[in-house]
Scaffold this active site. Structure first.
Site, PDB file in Angstrom:
ATOM      1  N   CYS A 213     -13.013  -1.551  10.603  1.00 41.41           N
ATOM      2  CA  CYS A 213     -14.056  -1.525   9.111  1.00 41.41           C
ATOM      3  C   CYS A 213     -14.920  -2.988   8.682  1.00 41.41           C
ATOM      4  O   CYS A 213     -15.482  -2.853   7.884  1.00 41.41           O
ATOM      5  CB  CYS A 213     -13.428  -0.796   8.199  1.00 41.41           C
ATOM      6  SG  CYS A 213     -12.979   0.999   8.724  1.00 41.41           S
TER       7      CYS A 213
ATOM      8  N   LYS B 203       0.959  -1.384  -0.209  1.00 39.33           N
ATOM      9  CA  LYS B 203       0.080   0.418   0.044  1.00 39.33           C
ATOM     10  C   LYS B 203       0.810   1.299   0.257  1.00 39.33           C
ATOM     11  O   LYS B 203       0.672   2.164  -0.741  1.00 39.33           O
ATOM     12  CB  LYS B 203      -1.016  -0.295   1.297  1.00 39.33           C
ATOM     13  CG  LYS B 203      -1.936  -0.971   1.504  1.00 39.33           C
ATOM     14  CD  LYS B 203      -3.022  -0.566   1.796  1.00 39.33           C
ATOM     15  CE  LYS B 203      -4.372  -2.044   2.369  1.00 39.33           C
ATOM     16  NZ  LYS B 203      -5.189  -1.036   2.869  1.00 39.33           N
TER      17      LYS B 203
ATOM     18  N   CYS C  25     -20.661 -17.554  12.744  1.00 39.73           N
ATOM     19  CA  CYS C  25     -20.438 -16.033  12.118  1.00 39.73           C
ATOM     20  C   CYS C  25     -19.590 -15.621  11.000  1.00 39.73           C
ATOM     21  O   CYS C  25     -19.150 -16.594  10.267  1.00 39.73           O
ATOM     22  CB  CYS C  25     -20.467 -15.653  12.982  1.00 39.73           C
ATOM     23  SG  CYS C  25     -18.584 -15.181  13.891  1.00 39.73           S
TER      24      CYS C  25
END
Length: 449
Positions: free
Chosen positions: A244, A141, A406
């Site tokens: 997030c 990144k 989940c």
């Protein structure tokens, strides 16, 4: 007829081969570009310090043309632009917050930028991390952002730190910068940056964004400006933390907060306006409302910024917070091994037998994908007790085993722990690793998000 059918298949095969060859050429060109950017004089080093800051005394003709729209601001002018040109800003986390922050700082003429990020670009980043591209997926990144920023402003010196910030390297990396931006997405890094900034005497512009909400403030600025520890002396329990990746976020929200972090950094450098210290700006994206609230001043007994601090050197922040210093999967360990079942064992022993499979994700996530026979019971309905009576009745009437799933195997542990406290005699198991484990170990075609 056989020949007629064969011709299109041959043509399709040729096209696939041509696409593969073009992709290989594209990858090679991207690598050449990366190597070229590393050698140009305005490029980046991977060392521990920003490019040597020069004491620029005047602006070039190119500077005047490039920055003319902010130069004519009465409170900014030539003096403000020179301060920016001679400044160095460190951005920790080149994601949803760091990308817009870096973009606006480079565009405004910040002389040196440091980019810290250990991670690589993924497809799931692109909706909010707007410096990155499809072609640069898999690239660091920090390196990806450097390419984009130099295209925007080749006069900006950029130093890449493509590593995980920790207590051993933080002071060396941070000491050469004037302002630090916390654009990370985890609690451990927030404490690390706070403590290091206090020890180095640097202001910390802290931003966060989740779902449709965002926050920004400036820590460690002025005589009464608090640090992060003044507000949060003790970290939250790991199971209470949502990032997030777990809670989701709208890209425009991270863009809003990241741009405001750049604004606060510019104000700090130039001496412009009122810095957001001692105040917290809260953005509600659902109503597009901003609230500006006062936060406490310095804590007299703060462990790091008081007159007699107890913390005088960096500590192990992962141990202190009980969680990893990344935004990757942060697996909880709430249950005993016998209260969990692997996806492999589940498929072998239970999937084709009568059982109750509870998916405790939110309804919006359940609609994206689900395992066969799964019943959606959001975690909130288990924790508030609204589903427990129905669950008890189902178990007593059928005796079927209960398996809870989940996304990653964290919320399911919380659900199992809560249900076992209520019904210790019931057969209730957590599906270890959740749907991510199912994709990785059982069905590679099952959607992952």
């Amino acid at each position: 007829m056989i020949a007629a059918r064969g011709a299109p298949e041959i043509e399709k095969a040729k096209l696939r081969l041509e696409i593969a060859e073009l992709q290989a050429v594209l990858n090679a060109k991207e690598q050449q570009l990366l190597e070229l950017q590393s050698t140009i004089s305005t490029g980046a080093s991977n060392g521990g310090e920003p490019e040597s800051k020069q004491d620029h005394q005047k602006l070039s003709n190119d500077d005047i043309a490039r920055y003319s729209r902010q130069l004519i601001l009465p409170d900014f002018g030539i003096g403000g632009q020179l301060k920016l040109k001679n400044s160095a800003v460190l951005i920790v986390g080149i994601g949803g917050l760091g990308c817009p922050a870096a973009q606006y700082l480079a565009g405004a003429g910040c002389g040196s930028l440091g980019l810290v990020d250990y991670d690589q670009v993924e497809r799931s980043n692109l909706h909010r991390q707007t410096l990155h591209t499809v072609a640069r997926c898999g690239l660091s990144k920090a390196e990806s952002a450097r390419i984009a920023l130099l295209e925007l402003n080749p006069h900006c010196h950029i130093t890449c730190h493509a590593s995980l910030l920790n207590r051993f390297n933080a002071m060396d990396i941070m000491h050469g910068y004037d302002v630090v931006l916390d654009c990370s997405d985890n609690v451990a890094t927030r404490y690390l940056l706070n403590d290091a900034c206090v020890m180095l005497g640097k202001p910390l512009v802290s931003g966060s964004a989740l779902k449709l909400d965002g926050q920004i403030t400036v820590y460690n600025y002025g005589t009464q400006g608090p640090c992060y520890r003044c507000i949060f002396p003790v970290p939250p329990p790991p199971e209470a933390v949502t990032n997030c990746g777990d809670g989701g976020v709208l890209g425009a929200v991270t863009g809003t907060i990241g741009a405001m972090q750049a604004l606060e950094a510019i104000k700090l450098i130039v001496g412009l306006g009122d810095v957001l210290a001692g105040r917290l700006l809260i953005f509600d994206g659902s109503s597009c409302q901003f609230r500006n609230i006062r936060i406490r001043s310095k804590r007299a007994n703060c462990h790091v910024c008081s007159d007699q601090p107890l913390i005088t050197q960096l500590i192990d922040y992962e141990v202190f917070c009980g969680m990893h210093a990344t935004d990757k999967d942060n697996p909880l360990q709430l249950l005993e091994p016998e209260q969990r079942i692997t996806v492999v064992d589940y498929q072998k022993s239970l999937q084709d037998k009568p059982h109750l499979l509870l998916d405790v994700r939110a309804q919006a996530e359940f609609e994206i994908c689900q395992l066969p026979q799964a019943i959606n019971v959001p975690l909130a309905q288990i924790l508030d007790g609204s589903y427990l009576q129905q669950l008890d009745a189902q178990f007593k009437s059928s005796g079927f085993p209960i398996v809870v799933v989940c996304r990653r195997g964290n919320d399911s542990q919380i659900a199992v722990q809560h249900m076992k406290n209520q019904f210790p005699e019931h057969f209730i198991r957590d599906l270890k690793g959740g749907l991510h484990a199912w994709t990785n170990q059982i069905d590679e075609n099952f959607p992952i998000y």
